[in-house]
Scaffold this motif. Structure first.
Motif, mmCIF file in Angstrom:
data_model
loop_
_atom_site.group_PDB
_atom_site.id
_atom_site.type_symbol
_atom_site.label_atom_id
_atom_site.label_comp_id
_atom_site.label_asym_id
_atom_site.label_seq_id
_atom_site.Cartn_x
_atom_site.Cartn_y
_atom_site.Cartn_z
ATOM 1 N N UNK A 30 2.414 -3.384 -1.845
ATOM 2 C CA UNK A 30 3.068 -3.276 -0.543
ATOM 3 C C UNK A 30 2.282 -4.081 0.488
ATOM 4 N N UNK A 31 2.863 -4.238 1.659
ATOM 5 C CA UNK A 31 2.196 -4.974 2.733
ATOM 6 C C UNK A 31 0.914 -4.260 3.134
ATOM 7 N N UNK A 32 0.956 -2.947 3.223
ATOM 8 C CA UNK A 32 -0.232 -2.173 3.595
ATOM 9 C C UNK A 32 -1.338 -2.336 2.555
ATOM 10 N N UNK A 33 -0.981 -2.368 1.281
ATOM 11 C CA UNK A 33 -1.982 -2.559 0.236
ATOM 12 C C UNK A 33 -2.593 -3.958 0.309
ATOM 13 N N UNK A 34 -1.761 -4.965 0.551
ATOM 14 C CA UNK A 34 -2.281 -6.334 0.693
ATOM 15 C C UNK A 34 -3.244 -6.440 1.875
#
Length: 107
Positions: A30-34
């Motif tokens: 996800x964007x948050x993980x990236x």
């Protein structure tokens, strides 16, 4: 080009290389993980780079021989690098639920 600019350029190129090489893995995140992986990488560079810089300077002040200073730098760099890689890998493993770090092919 001074030393710090060169180090920042090398790190930026390395980050782009890793992002391109493992783009399929990063697409699964996800964007948050990236963002978490990026911030963790930058924090690890800042923390362990500072530990290396200040640690080497501290121990170098205790010695008057350049040979001893060189040995201290090499040993200290080895342990700081190993510690940094282990810490970074553990945090990234938790952030990405096991997708990163990507295991190396053992052929």
């Amino acid at each position: 080009m001074d030393r710090i600019t060169f180090i920042i350029a090398v790190l930026a190129v390395y980050m782009l290389y890793m992002a391109f090489k493992h783009r399929n893995t990063f697409k699964k995140l996800s964007v948050a993980q990236n963002i978490g992986v990026l911030l963790t990488f930058l924090a690890a560079i800042a923390i362990f780079g500072s530990m290396f810089y200040y640690g080497v300077n501290y121990f170098a002040e205790l010695s008057s021989s350049w040979v001893v200073d060189l040995i201290i730098q090499i040993v200290f760099a080895f342990f700081i690098m190993i510690g940094g890689v282990v810490a970074f890998s553990a945090v990234v493993y938790k952030i990405t639920n096991g997708l990163l770090p990507v295991p190396r092919d053992r052929e």
